[in-house]
Motif scaffolding. Structure first.
Motif, short mmCIF file in Angstrom:
data_model
loop_
_atom_site.label_atom_id
_atom_site.label_comp_id
_atom_site.label_asym_id
_atom_site.label_seq_id
_atom_site.Cartn_x
_atom_site.Cartn_y
_atom_site.Cartn_z
N LEU A 31 0.84 -1.20 0.00
CA LEU A 31 0.00 0.00 0.00
C LEU A 31 0.87 1.25 0.00
O LEU A 31 1.92 1.30 0.67
CB LEU A 31 -0.92 0.00 1.23
N GLY A 99 -6.36 0.64 -0.10
CA GLY A 99 -6.43 -0.56 -0.92
C GLY A 99 -7.05 -0.38 -2.28
O GLY A 99 -7.58 -1.34 -2.85
N THR A 124 -4.88 -5.48 0.64
CA THR A 124 -3.75 -5.20 1.54
C THR A 124 -2.42 -5.27 0.82
O THR A 124 -1.41 -4.77 1.32
CB THR A 124 -3.75 -6.19 2.72
#
Length: 789
Positions: A31, A99, A124
């Motif tokens: 991320l 996300g 994730t």
């Protein structure tokens, strides 16, 4: 059908194991990561470095996709949002902390690259796998909840499949990966079929099929990592291609692509240890480019063998764009000449092409006859674009012609119209001496001079006789009509003054030109129609028609205020309608009336026709119902104009007239066949065309459409009704469309445009059906009801 070996089946079961195994090898994308064409990082690589996900050049900008890396030129296997325009080098792709994969353009817009179900929770991490699959993981558990393999564009890679209901859509070209012209569909019945995009997805449009039917087994096309392309089935399956490569030195990757030319092919990419690579074509669904439907555009045909295909115009047609022959061809002469002619066969001759196959077009008429008479069969019909002679039958086709190609095994002869070149042939004069030549010329010139003198003398006496008769008729008319009519009798000078010398033209139609004027007494605005095609020897007939028009009053008819008859000058005075015509409202307005207003307008027109046909003192057949002759008053009520004039035209002119506004599109078929068959059902046909135009807010013949099926409105509407796709008929801006009423309305329109007048309803029943007071049966196809003998 070939049986499936055990090894490929075993590989199918091992595919999920292979995919899961890769996630341990992949480089996770965390991320907050980002890519940009201007940054140091423009893509995310797979662990082996063979696949990349990120920005790649397209046209003058960049697109986002997946490609094979170690190639001289990038081989794109997947594209995100492929129909969006390329972005600039200042764009950024962000894997946000919540996300999401978001593309931020130079203008500051944010677009989602991947559409995921938010109920599954946020991503994730992500990864570009060595299988060529880009995946998103959730909950830090390496559970894949989105992957690019589930949303193929034009390509599948070894280890990927497409299931029932999914398809591959070709790209526009090698360099432009937006949606192209062809689609490969994995059908529910297990059959893999290729169609042109935007076709009716009917058997007549299909140009390649795997011919596999699984008896209800869930259809699926699979490409294994060993290069086996096959379709599993309940009773085994079928191998389409086996691309196994014997050289084990290096890495092999297989891909199956629906190429831009419409052909489905299997490729092998071989990557060697010295970083060199090669590409081989292992299998091709078609060997002949001309077998691809739609490779050549409308009114053209494909010739050649293999990949050396070329597009050619049919005789009598020219290329729309000579630099891009794939766009198709258009008629190099006007069809209006045919409809205006008393003998259309004299305007054209025919030429033939052998071995032409018209794969998609259905004939609208089939008759047994000799080959010599087949071409003449088309010359006499203005609706005929071509005829094909096979099996002792002559088949007529309307334009446009689609999916044409040369097939040397086809024995058909196809005839096309050509504009006849009229030339006067002067016979050769075999003259023995100059004296004979002078004698012949003298006799010829003397004869012509005598004929001219006789014609001039006779014309003078005929003119004097007609002038006396016109004066008597005008006096009688002016006296008689003034006493009988409730209309005002105008003088020509009065109307010339009111219109300022017929200065401001506000309309032009089949019967004459309309001018705006203001009366000298009261200053009332009027519309003055100067009739240009009235019969010179029919003053009493004209008086009779004016009598009928004067007694015709209805809220949905334009009111006649007065008239003028002075010799050959004939004018009518109408109330002035200042909101224009229905054509302006539904074809040209930036925002056409909403659904309810359009239905109300259609009922206004129908009630006006009901009065003309059944409720007036005499039955009046309009013969020219079209949007240009329907005017809108101050309250936006529809009013029919130009009624009662059908008998005032010069004989046979009414049948041949096609004005600049396209009257021929509204003419019933019997109009051109025999004027004795003209009845109220002729108006019903025209009303049906207008009704469908009101519903769809488009003209009955529209060339600027996405597919050939939409050019003729009546055919397109019928196909949409049959396919249950009514939503395609109304514009997106329409709100609160009652689809039950929409279905009822288009069914009424289709009944009105039936070829057989006996099948068309009366105008009274039309109104009852539109109001929902009587049931409407399912209409047959307007084309199919033509008798085939």
């Amino acid at each position: 059908m070939a049986s499936i070996p055990v090894l490929p089946l075993l590989l199918l079961f091992l595919l999920p194991v292979y995919a899961n195994a890769q996630q341990n090898q992949s480089n996770l994308i965390l991320l907050g990561s980002s890519l940009s064409p201007n940054a140091n990082r423009t893509s995310w690589l797979s662990p082996s470095g063979l696949f990349a996900f990120g920005f790649y050049p397209q046209d003058d900008g960049f697109a986002i996709g997946i490609w094979l890396v170690n190639q001289t030129e990038k081989t794109i296997i997947w594209t995100a949002n492929r129909d969006d325009p390329p972005v600039s080098s200042n764009a950024t792709l962000n894997f946000t902390i919540d996300g999401k994969l978001l593309l931020r353009t130079e203008q500051g817009r944010e677009l989602s690259i991947i559409d995921v179900n938010q109920d599954d929770g946020p991503a994730t991490s992500a990864a570009m796998l060595d299988s060529g699959n880009f995946v998103l993981y959730k909950n830090h558990s390496n559970v894949i909840f989105w992957d690019s393999f589930d949303f193929p564009t034009d390509t599948i890679i070894g280890g990927q499949n497409i299931s029932s209901g999914n398809n591959l859509v070709s790209s526009v070209s090698i360099s432009d990966h937006s949606r192209g012209s062809y689609s490969l569909n994995m059908q529910i019945d297990g059959n893999l079929v290729a169609y042109p995009v935007n076709s009716s997805v009917d058997s007549k449009d299909a140009y390649w099929s795997s011919d596999t039917y699984n008896g209800g087994y869930y259809g699926q096309l699979t490409l294994t990592r060993l290069g086996v392309l096959f379709l599993p089935g309940r009773f085994g399956g079928r191998i389409l291609a086996n691309g196994s490569y014997p050289d084990k030195n290096g890495t092999t990757i297989y891909r199956a692509t629906l190429d831009a030319d419409g052909i489905f092919r299997l490729y092998l990419h071989h990557f060697k240890s010295d970083n060199s690579s090669s590409m081989l074509t292992k299998w091709s669904a078609l060997q002949n480019q001309c077998e691809v439907n739609g490779f050549c555009g409308l009114n053209s045909y494909c010739s050649g063998m293999g990949s050396k295909a070329d597009c050619n115009c049919y005789p009598g047609f020219d290329f729309i764009n000579t630099s891009n022959k794939f766009l198709g061809c258009y008629h190099n002469f006007s069809e209006d000449d045919c409809r205006r002619s008393k003998d259309p066969a004299m305007l054209y001759n025919v030429t033939s092409l052998e071995n032409i196959v018209l794969r998609s077009n259905f004939p609208y008429s089939v008759k047994p006859m000799t080959k010599e008479n087949c071409g003449q069969f088309c010359l006499e019909d203005c609706n005929c674009g071509a005829v094909s002679y096979t099996d002792s039958n002559c088949r007529k086709y309307k334009l446009p012609l689609t999916y044409g190609r040369i097939n040397v095994n086809e024995s058909a002869a196809t005839f096309f119209k050509l504009k006849r070149i009229h030339s006067t042939q002067i016979p050769e004069l075999f003259i023995g001496s100059k004296r004979s030549l002078i004698l012949i010329l003298s006799v010829s010139l003397g004869t012509v001079s005598c004929l001219c003198l006789v014609l001039a003398t006779s014309s003078f006496f005929v003119y004097r006789q007609k002038l006396v008769r016109y004066r008597k008729l005008s006096e009688n008319v002016n006296l008689g009509l003034a006493e009988e009519f409730t209309l005002r009798l105008f003088s020509y000078n009065e109307l010339e003054s009111a219109t300022d010398g017929f200065k401001e033209e506000i309309g032009r139609g089949s019967y004459g030109v309309v001018y705006k004027g203001i009366t000298s007494s009261g200053g009332k605005t009027i519309a003055v129609k100067r009739l240009e095609k009235a019969v010179e020897e029919g003053e009493r007939e004209f008086q009779a028609e004016i009598t009928v028009i004067a007694r015709t009053h209805h809220k949905n008819l334009v009111r006649v205020l007065g008239f003028c008859i002075e010799g050959s000058r004939k004018l009518l005075v109408y109330e002035y309608i200042n909101n224009g015509s229905l054509a302006d409202l539904i074809f040209k307005a930036e925002r056409p009336p909403n659904w309810k207003e359009r239905i109300r307008i259609a009922l206004d027109v129908a009630r006006g026709l009901l009065y003309l046909h059944e409720e007036g003192e005499v039955c009046i057949i309009h013969c020219n119902i079209k949007p240009q002759n329907i005017l809108m008053d101050d309250n936006w009520m529809a009013k029919i104009s130009d009624f009662g004039f059908a008998k005032l035209l010069i004989p046979n002119q009414s049948r041949a007239t096609t004005d600049a506004e396209g009257r021929s599109a509204y003419l019933a078929p019997e109009w051109e066949k025999n004027s004795m068959n003209i009845s109220v059902k002729t108006d019903i046909y025209s009303f049906g065309v207008v009704l469908l135009e009101i519903v769809c807010c488009r003209r009955s013949i529209e060339l600027n459409v996405s597919t050939a099926d939409e050019i003729v409105l009546t055919d397109w509407v019928y196909n949409c009704v049959a396919a249950g796709e009514l939503q395609r008929l109304v514009v997106v801006e329409d709100e609160n469309v009652d689809f039950r009423k929409l279905e009822r309305t288009v069914k009424v329109g289709l009944w009105c445009v039936q070829e057989d007048p006996a099948l068309r309803p009366s105008i009274k029943n039309v109104i009852l059906m539109l109001e929902g007071k009587i049931d409407i049966p399912v209409p047959p196809s307007p084309v199919l009801c033509i008798a085939v003998s």
